[in-house]
Structure formats: structure tokens, C-alpha cells
Motif scaffolding. Structure first.
Motif, PDB file in Angstrom:
ATOM      1  N   ALA A 330       0.828  -1.210   0.000  1.00 40.38           N
ATOM      2  CA  ALA A 330       0.000   0.000   0.000  1.00 40.38           C
ATOM      3  C   ALA A 330       0.861   1.257   0.000  1.00 40.38           C
ATOM      4  N   ILE A 331       1.974   1.231   0.708  1.00 40.56           N
ATOM      5  CA  ILE A 331       2.885   2.381   0.720  1.00 40.56           C
ATOM      6  C   ILE A 331       3.534   2.563  -0.639  1.00 40.56           C
ATOM      7  N   ALA A 332       3.974   1.479  -1.257  1.00 45.92           N
ATOM      8  CA  ALA A 332       4.605   1.575  -2.573  1.00 45.92           C
ATOM      9  C   ALA A 332       3.642   2.060  -3.642  1.00 45.92           C
ATOM     10  N   ALA A 333       2.326   1.888  -3.432  1.00 44.23           N
ATOM     11  CA  ALA A 333       1.325   2.278  -4.426  1.00 44.23           C
ATOM     12  C   ALA A 333       0.755   3.674  -4.187  1.00 44.23           C
ATOM     13  N   ILE A 334       1.298   4.437  -3.244  1.00 45.41           N
ATOM     14  CA  ILE A 334       0.800   5.791  -2.998  1.00 45.41           C
ATOM     15  C   ILE A 334       1.038   6.656  -4.236  1.00 45.41           C
ATOM     16  N   PRO A 335       0.014   7.315  -4.792  1.00 46.48           N
ATOM     17  CA  PRO A 335       0.218   8.154  -5.985  1.00 46.48           C
ATOM     18  C   PRO A 335       0.959   9.439  -5.639  1.00 46.48           C
ATOM     19  N   ASP A 336       1.554  10.031  -6.656  1.00 45.59           N
ATOM     20  CA  ASP A 336       2.323  11.260  -6.437  1.00 45.59           C
ATOM     21  C   ASP A 336       1.437  12.418  -6.001  1.00 45.59           C
ATOM     22  N   THR A 337       0.143  12.387  -6.370  1.00 48.78           N
ATOM     23  CA  THR A 337      -0.756  13.461  -5.967  1.00 48.78           C
ATOM     24  C   THR A 337      -1.077  13.422  -4.478  1.00 48.78           C
ATOM     25  N   HIS A 338      -0.844  12.284  -3.819  1.00 47.27           N
ATOM     26  CA  HIS A 338      -1.183  12.135  -2.410  1.00 47.27           C
ATOM     27  C   HIS A 338       0.031  12.252  -1.489  1.00 47.27           C
ATOM     28  N   LEU A 339       1.223  12.105  -2.010  1.00 55.09           N
ATOM     29  CA  LEU A 339       2.423  12.128  -1.168  1.00 55.09           C
ATOM     30  C   LEU A 339       2.807  13.564  -0.833  1.00 55.09           C
ATOM     31  N   LEU A 340       2.907  13.856   0.451  1.00 56.12           N
ATOM     32  CA  LEU A 340       3.274  15.189   0.932  1.00 56.12           C
ATOM     33  C   LEU A 340       4.678  15.215   1.510  1.00 56.12           C
ATOM     34  N   VAL A 341       4.941  14.361   2.491  1.00 52.30           N
ATOM     35  CA  VAL A 341       6.219  14.342   3.203  1.00 52.30           C
ATOM     36  C   VAL A 341       6.673  12.893   3.347  1.00 52.30           C
ATOM     37  N   PHE A 342       7.994  12.680   3.264  1.00 47.78           N
ATOM     38  CA  PHE A 342       8.542  11.343   3.486  1.00 47.78           C
ATOM     39  C   PHE A 342       9.920  11.465   4.118  1.00 47.78           C
ATOM     40  N   GLU A 343      10.163  10.629   5.126  1.00 44.95           N
ATOM     41  CA  GLU A 343      11.480  10.568   5.769  1.00 44.95           C
ATOM     42  C   GLU A 343      11.869   9.114   5.943  1.00 44.95           C
ATOM     43  N   LEU A 344      13.064   8.794   5.474  1.00 45.30           N
ATOM     44  CA  LEU A 344      13.610   7.440   5.559  1.00 45.30           C
ATOM     45  C   LEU A 344      14.740   7.428   6.588  1.00 45.30           C
ATOM     46  N   LEU A 345      14.646   6.512   7.544  1.00 43.82           N
ATOM     47  CA  LEU A 345      15.662   6.357   8.586  1.00 43.82           C
ATOM     48  C   LEU A 345      16.070   4.897   8.637  1.00 43.82           C
ATOM     49  N   TRP A 346      17.354   4.635   8.714  1.00 46.15           N
ATOM     50  CA  TRP A 346      17.809   3.265   8.904  1.00 46.15           C
ATOM     51  C   TRP A 346      19.097   3.247   9.725  1.00 46.15           C
ATOM     52  N   SER A 347      19.218   2.212  10.541  1.00 49.54           N
ATOM     53  CA  SER A 347      20.367   2.091  11.439  1.00 49.54           C
ATOM     54  C   SER A 347      20.766   0.620  11.557  1.00 49.54           C
ATOM     55  N   PRO A 348      22.049   0.347  11.486  1.00 46.28           N
ATOM     56  CA  PRO A 348      23.140   1.247  11.136  1.00 46.28           C
ATOM     57  C   PRO A 348      23.144   1.575   9.649  1.00 46.28           C
ATOM     58  N   GLN A 349      23.846   2.664   9.310  1.00 47.91           N
ATOM     59  CA  GLN A 349      23.880   3.078   7.909  1.00 47.91           C
ATOM     60  C   GLN A 349      24.878   2.250   7.102  1.00 47.91           C
ATOM     61  N   ALA A 350      26.034   1.960   7.680  1.00 47.52           N
ATOM     62  CA  ALA A 350      27.066   1.202   6.967  1.00 47.52           C
ATOM     63  C   ALA A 350      26.666  -0.259   6.858  1.00 47.52           C
ATOM     64  N   ASP A 351      26.900  -0.843   5.678  1.00 52.10           N
ATOM     65  CA  ASP A 351      26.524  -2.239   5.475  1.00 52.10           C
ATOM     66  C   ASP A 351      27.475  -3.207   6.163  1.00 52.10           C
ATOM     67  N   SER A 352      28.512  -2.693   6.825  1.00 56.66           N
ATOM     68  CA  SER A 352      29.437  -3.551   7.558  1.00 56.66           C
ATOM     69  C   SER A 352      29.101  -3.623   9.042  1.00 56.66           C
ATOM     70  N   ASP A 353      28.005  -3.012   9.464  1.00 56.81           N
ATOM     71  CA  ASP A 353      27.658  -2.963  10.876  1.00 56.81           C
ATOM     72  C   ASP A 353      26.181  -3.287  11.059  1.00 56.81           C
ATOM     73  N   SER A 354      25.808  -3.620  12.270  1.00 58.53           N
ATOM     74  CA  SER A 354      24.415  -3.937  12.601  1.00 58.53           C
ATOM     75  C   SER A 354      24.228  -3.802  14.096  1.00 58.53           C
ATOM     76  N   LEU A 355      22.977  -3.889  14.524  1.00 59.20           N
ATOM     77  CA  LEU A 355      22.616  -3.725  15.928  1.00 59.20           C
ATOM     78  C   LEU A 355      22.646  -5.064  16.657  1.00 59.20           C
ATOM     79  N   THR A 356      22.998  -5.018  17.938  1.00 58.49           N
ATOM     80  CA  THR A 356      22.938  -6.222  18.756  1.00 58.49           C
ATOM     81  C   THR A 356      21.504  -6.455  19.232  1.00 58.49           C
TER      82      THR A 356
END
Length: 370
Positions: A330-356
Motif C-alpha cells: 500500500a505504501i509503494a502504491a501511494i500516488p504522487d498526488t497524495h504524497l506530501l512528506v517522506f522521511e527514511l531512517l535506517w540504522s546502522p547506515q554502513a553495510d558492515s555494521d548492525s545492531l545487537t
């Protein structure tokens, strides 16, 4: 008496210096240990962030207005066809003048006793029967001159009915609800947070690649970032472990505060943002390298914060993988006329690290296992 006192003083000073040296060395070791622990914490909680958009309605782009004005000007300034102008202003042909001359000459009486009768032009009325005085002029039936009038009426009714249903399907189908969502003062703020096993390294690499390439200052770039982030998660269902979701409809003037509160709550869990793309401006910082003797890491956390024109929540509470897949689609199908704001966060950023596992339980207490 002086010699023993001197030896005692020297021994005391030497002992005190030795104790101080040992204490300084111990403090240095403690400081190195603290720095190493801080370095490990920074590396574990480093994160990436990409955001853009606004809850205020944007004006239409200048390119579209220019194109519409140019098309309207071109349509209004189109010259008239030469053939039409020539046909409307052309003088009478020579043949018509000759016909007039011949007719006028025929109307002239001759020198003999010949009587010239006027020519009767048939205008669609039946000729009178002079032998029957009760006869009258009657128009010819339409069947003798062409298609009957009721046939044209039937065709007109059929064409009108078809046109009506086409217009109704185009303008009265799903568009009224879409227009209602775009015109009202209600928006929806959505949060979807997914924890994945550390084997999903391609997700970290893909999100980093998107944040470096996409221009989040444009609606097209923001929509691309949203769709590709959701697709990156959809492609790795075998690595989903935990989820946290919320979707609420609020007034437009309250949406900014609700969105910023969610964003700050997630960013406070990071001690270092090594990659940031806000409004199309990208900045990077080198994350400290974690100590090799740290605890084994196992998780990656990706958070999607979305503001849309929908007047109803996008989904309800998510408790299993099937509901998570439905929400991501449903998120991937949101039309451009409806999208207002989007923020992407991911942790850790480096692909050589991860969370315990301990960090996941400590920082993300509201996530449930799926």
C-alpha cells in the motif's frame, strides 16, 4: 641523626611518586576503555536519513502553466483556411451570369403570338392536380427522399446513451473520492518500522545508494525514494523479525507537529548520522570503527515516516508477515498526488555494521516480533 631522617624523607618521596605513576597509568587505561566503549556505541548506532516534502499544498508547476498557455494561444491564433475565405468572398461565376442573361432573354416576348410561361421550380412539394380542384400542395414523404426521420431519432438516442455512460464512467467513478481527499483539510501521518536480520546487507546498500542519488527536493525524487525503499523491504521477507506501525488522520495544521515528534523520537536513538539527505542536500561523515571484540550484531532497523493526503489511515495494527507485506504494498502504491512528506531512517547506515539484540530490545521497545 640527620642521615636517617634524610633517608626516610627520600624513601617517602619515592614511594609517593611510584603510587602517583601507578594511579596515572590506571586512569589512562580507564580513559582508553571509555573511549573504546564510546567508539563502539557510535558505530553501532550510526544511521542514515533522507527526507523531503511539506504538508502545505504546493502551487502548480510553471512548466505546466506555460504549456497550457502556449497551447491555448496556438489554438486561438490559428489562421482561417484559405479555402473558406475564398469560398465566402468569391464573386459569382461566369456561368451564373450567363444563366441570368439567357433567362432574361427567354423572358422577353417575341414578335409572334408565342406565349412564354414561367418556369415552376419544384421545392419538395407535390404538384397540384389541375383536374381535381380539391387537390392541395403536400410535401413528399421522407421515405421517397432519404432515410426516415425515426431512424435518425433511434440513432441519436443510442449515441446519447453510450456517451452518457462513458462520461459517467470517466468522471463519476473513483474521481469524486480522490478529489474529496485532495480538497479537505485532513491528512494522514504514517509510521512503519521494520527490523531485519543482519543478513539483509543489500537493504543497507540500496538505501545508501538511493540517498546519494535521489533529489528529495522534487516530488518525483521523493516518490522514487518512497517506492524503492518499500520495494527493498518487500524483496527480503525472510529477514523480517520485528515490526512497529501506526497510521493516524489529523488536521493539516497539526500534521507537522505530529510528524516532527515521530522523527525526533527515532533520531534520538542514533548517536551519529553518517549520511543525511534533506531537501536534496547530501552530507556524509565518517563513522568510527567499532572494536573487533564487541558483541555479535544481528539486526537492521528501517523506519518509514510518511505524510499523505489520505483522509483515512493507510492500515491498522500489524502483527504478522502477511499484514506487513500488505502495508508495504500500500505504501509503494501511494500516488504522487497524495504524497506530501517522506522521511527514511535506517540504522546502522554502513553495510558492515548492525545492531545487537540488546540494543534492539533497549532502543526499540515498542516493536513486536512477527
Amino acid at each position: 641523626m640527620r642521615k636517617p631522617s634524610f633517608h626516610f624523607l627520600a624513601t617517602t618521596l619515592l614511594t609517593f611518586a611510584t603510587i602517583q605513576a601507578i594511579a596515572l597509568g590506571y586512569r589512562d587505561r580507564q580513559l582508553d576503555a571509555l573511549l573504546q566503549q564510546d567508539q563502539q556505541a557510535y558505530a553501532k548506532s550510526s544511521a542514515g536519513r533522507s527526507s523531503g516534502g511539506s504538508f502545505t499544498r504546493s502551487a502548480p508547476s510553471s512548466s505546466s502553466s506555460k504549456s497550457s498557455s502556449s497551447s491555448s494561444s496556438s489554438s486561438t491564433s490559428k489562421p482561417s483556411s484559405p479555402s473558406n475565405s475564398s469560398s465566402s468572398s468569391s464573386p459569382s461565376s461566369p456561368s451564373s451570369s450567363s444563366d441570368k442573361d439567357s433567362f432574361s432573354s427567354n423572358q422577353r416576348p417575341s414578335s409572334g403570338n408565342t406565349i412564354v410561361a414561367p418556369v415552376i421550380i419544384d421545392n419538395g412539394y407535390s404538384r397540384p392536380n389541375y383536374s381535381n380542384p380539391n387537390s392541395y400542395y403536400a410535401p413528399y414523404s421522407s421515405s421517397s427522399t432519404g432515410t426516415p426521420w425515426y431512424v435518425w431519432l433511434i440513432l441519436l438516442l443510442i449515441g446519447g446513451t453510450i456517451t452518457y455512460f462513458i462520461i459517467r464512467a470517466l468522471f463519476f467513478g473513483s474521481k469524486p473520492s480522490v478529489a474529496k481527499e485532495l480538497e479537505n483539510d485532513t491528512v494522514t501521518v504514517t509510521k512503519l518500522q521494520v527490523a531485519l536480520l543482519s543478513q539483509a546487507r543489500e537493504v543497507q546498500s540500496r538505501l545508501t545508494e538511493l540517498s546519494l542519488e535521489v533529489d528529495t527536493d522534487t516530488s518525483e525524487g521523493l516518490l522514487t525514494l518512497l517506492q524503492e525503499s518499500a520495494l527493498a523491504l518487500i524483496r527480503t521477507p525472510e529477514n523480517w523479525t520485528h515490526v512497529c506501525s501506526s497510521s493516524q488522520s489529523v488536521k493539516r495544521d497539526q500534521a507537522e507537529g505530529v510528524f516532527q515528534k515521530l522523527s525526533l523520537a527515532e533520531r534520538s536513538k542514533f548517536s551519529h548520522e553518517s549520511l543525511v539527505n534533506v531537501g536534496g542536500r547530501v552530507s556524509q561523515r565518517q563513522a568510527p570503527i567499532a572494536s573487533p571484540d564487541k558483541d555479535p550484531s544481528a539486526y537492521i532497523v528501517v523506519t518509514l515516516l510518511i505524510g499523505t493526503e489520505h483522509d483515512k489511515p493507510l492500515f491498522g495494527e500489524i502483527r504478522n508477515t502477511q499484514e506487513l507485506r500488505t502495508a508495504l504494498e500500500a505504501i509503494a502504491a501511494i500516488p504522487d498526488t497524495h504524497l506530501l512528506v517522506f522521511e527514511l531512517l535506517w540504522s546502522p547506515q554502513a553495510d558492515s555494521d548492525s545492531l545487537t539484540y540488546d540494543e534492539l530490545l533497549t532502543e526499540y521497545t515498542d516493536m513486536i516480533q512477527i
